[in-house]
Design an enzyme around this catalytic site. Sequence first.
Site, short mmCIF file in Angstrom:
data_model
loop_
_atom_site.label_atom_id
_atom_site.label_comp_id
_atom_site.label_asym_id
_atom_site.label_seq_id
_atom_site.Cartn_x
_atom_site.Cartn_y
_atom_site.Cartn_z
N SER A 180 0.83 -1.21 0.00
CA SER A 180 0.00 0.00 0.00
C SER A 180 0.87 1.26 0.00
CB SER A 180 -0.85 0.00 1.27
OG SER A 180 -1.42 1.26 1.49
N TYR A 199 -2.05 -1.29 10.96
CA TYR A 199 -2.29 -1.80 9.60
C TYR A 199 -1.11 -1.43 8.69
CZ TYR A 199 -3.86 -1.84 4.78
OH TYR A 199 -3.92 -2.03 3.42
N LYS A 247 2.10 -3.75 6.56
CA LYS A 247 2.58 -3.67 5.18
C LYS A 247 4.10 -3.42 5.15
CE LYS A 247 -1.47 -4.28 3.32
NZ LYS A 247 -1.80 -5.65 2.88
P1 NAD Z 1 -10.97 -7.08 1.21
O1 NAD Z 1 -11.17 -7.11 2.68
O2 NAD Z 1 -12.13 -6.84 0.33
O3 NAD Z 1 -10.27 -8.45 0.75
C1 NAD Z 1 -9.40 -9.19 1.57
C2 NAD Z 1 -9.86 -10.64 1.54
O4 NAD Z 1 -9.00 -11.41 2.38
C3 NAD Z 1 -11.29 -10.83 2.06
O5 NAD Z 1 -12.03 -11.59 1.14
C4 NAD Z 1 -11.08 -11.58 3.39
O6 NAD Z 1 -12.17 -12.46 3.66
C5 NAD Z 1 -9.78 -12.31 3.14
N1 NAD Z 1 -9.02 -12.63 4.35
C6 NAD Z 1 -8.66 -11.81 5.37
N2 NAD Z 1 -7.98 -12.48 6.28
C7 NAD Z 1 -7.87 -13.76 5.85
C8 NAD Z 1 -7.28 -14.93 6.38
N3 NAD Z 1 -6.68 -14.94 7.56
N4 NAD Z 1 -7.36 -16.07 5.66
C9 NAD Z 1 -8.00 -16.10 4.46
N5 NAD Z 1 -8.59 -15.02 3.92
C10 NAD Z 1 -8.53 -13.87 4.61
O7 NAD Z 1 -9.81 -6.03 0.92
P2 NAD Z 1 -9.29 -5.43 -0.48
O8 NAD Z 1 -9.65 -4.00 -0.52
O9 NAD Z 1 -9.66 -6.30 -1.60
O10 NAD Z 1 -7.73 -5.51 -0.21
C11 NAD Z 1 -6.94 -6.61 -0.62
C12 NAD Z 1 -5.52 -6.39 -0.16
O11 NAD Z 1 -5.04 -5.16 -0.67
C13 NAD Z 1 -5.37 -6.32 1.36
O12 NAD Z 1 -4.16 -6.94 1.73
C14 NAD Z 1 -5.30 -4.83 1.61
O13 NAD Z 1 -4.59 -4.53 2.80
C15 NAD Z 1 -4.56 -4.35 0.39
N6 NAD Z 1 -4.79 -2.94 0.07
C16 NAD Z 1 -6.08 -2.47 -0.09
C17 NAD Z 1 -6.31 -1.13 -0.37
C18 NAD Z 1 -7.71 -0.57 -0.52
O14 NAD Z 1 -7.88 0.64 -0.48
N7 NAD Z 1 -8.74 -1.39 -0.72
C19 NAD Z 1 -5.22 -0.25 -0.48
C20 NAD Z 1 -3.93 -0.75 -0.32
C21 NAD Z 1 -3.73 -2.09 -0.05
#
Ligand code: NAD
Length: 337
Positions: A125, A150, A154
């Site tokens: 991120s 959080y 990362k």
């Molecule tokens: P999201 O919460 O929609 O998706 C994450 C998925 O991981 C979910 O389906 C959840 O059920 C699953 N999950 C969480 N913990 C788990 C575990 N222990 N075992 C198995 N599955 C698990 O989030 P997103 O927005 O799709 O983000 C995906 C990734 O990108 C994350 O790592 C997040 O930190 C990163 N990210 C997101 C953003 C944003 O703005 N959305 C920005 C930067 C980074």
Amino acid sequence: MATILVTGGAGFIGSHTCVELLGAGHEIIVYDNFSNSKPEALERIKKISGKDFRFVEGDILDLDALDKVFDENKIDAVIHFAGLKAVGESVQKPVEYYHNNITGTLMLIKAMRAHDCKRIVFSSSATVYGVDNPVPYVETMPTHTSTNPYGYTKVMIEQILQDVYTADKDWSIVLLRYFNPIGAHKSGLLGEDPNGIPNNLFPYIQQVAVGKREFLGVFGNDYDTPDGTGVRDYIHVMDLANGHLCAVDYVLAHKGVEAVNLGTGKGSSVLDVLHAFEKACGKELPYKIMPRRAGDIAWCYADATKAKELFGWEARYGIDEMCEDGWRFIEQNPNGL
Ligand code: NAD
Ligand code: UDP
């Protein structure tokens, strides 16, 4: 074509990326525990792509379950989305966040190593740039501070993956630093579906637009920005998904570690996004100026040069399309998936 394990593939970014991967002819295996997503997302991926794929309901903390997936499938590379992502919640529950995100990643790396699968694309991120670096953020900037647990997960996972490569040069690792992903798939079938009250700007605006929230609270209008509201680099989730396709191709063909920004290189303010969404949905959306939110910065946008040089990737969509697609999704799915 390769077989890709997608952890967190039922989530917002993961599900859109699955559509891109299937469209490009890759095989996928989705691994998710649905802690922040729903099975319906998988049905929507199938509907859009017209393709079936394997799904394993499991936790990344469960090493035996991960080992089984690698035993039963010949996996070429992993895209690792699974993780908890709510900044505010991470301040309240640091132990749960460090455990889920960091221990979970260590388990995944162990399972990969044991099965000689050493190619990974990790969801990092822009938060790793912290509060001291000037914009635009470049991959070479120092990244060792954050303002919340959080963000530190990362920073730490990036460090862990660097160290894994230092110890074993057979690894191929891409750390994708996302800016602000918003929007939805063009079909209106897939989009962001947060639980409870949205923390993030875009899903909040979407809920105001369908009448589920009364007004948008704008967190501060006294920043040193053109209209006083915070500026971010919003990127269409399908552009982001496409960036993962490029990163997978890259890890399949190279060894090493690369951190790569996925952003547009352009900033938009809170009010820019609100007004673009009003244009998309054809109505005025009420808002109120509120105090600044703790931990927020005025500016955040990418230098997107490296992704273009390394992958030939560039964002194709602007803020208007992000809002049009985000509106189509919420209009068709006012109660989410
Ligand atoms: P999201 O919460 O929609 O998706 C994450 C998925 O991981 C979910 O389906 C959840 O059920 C699953 N999950 C969480 N913990 C788990 C575990 N222990 N075992 C198995 N599955 C698990 O989030 P997103 O927005 O799709 O983000 C995906 C990734 O990108 C994350 O790592 C997040 O930190 C990163 N990210 C997101 C953003 C944003 O703005 N959305 C920005 C930067 C980074
Ligand atoms: N924001 C806002 N109201 C909200 C949510 C967010 O004004 O209800 C602002 C926030 O202060 C920031 C921008 O919108 O300037 C993007 O915030 P978001 O939480 O979506 O992403 P962040 O950049 O914090 O990861």
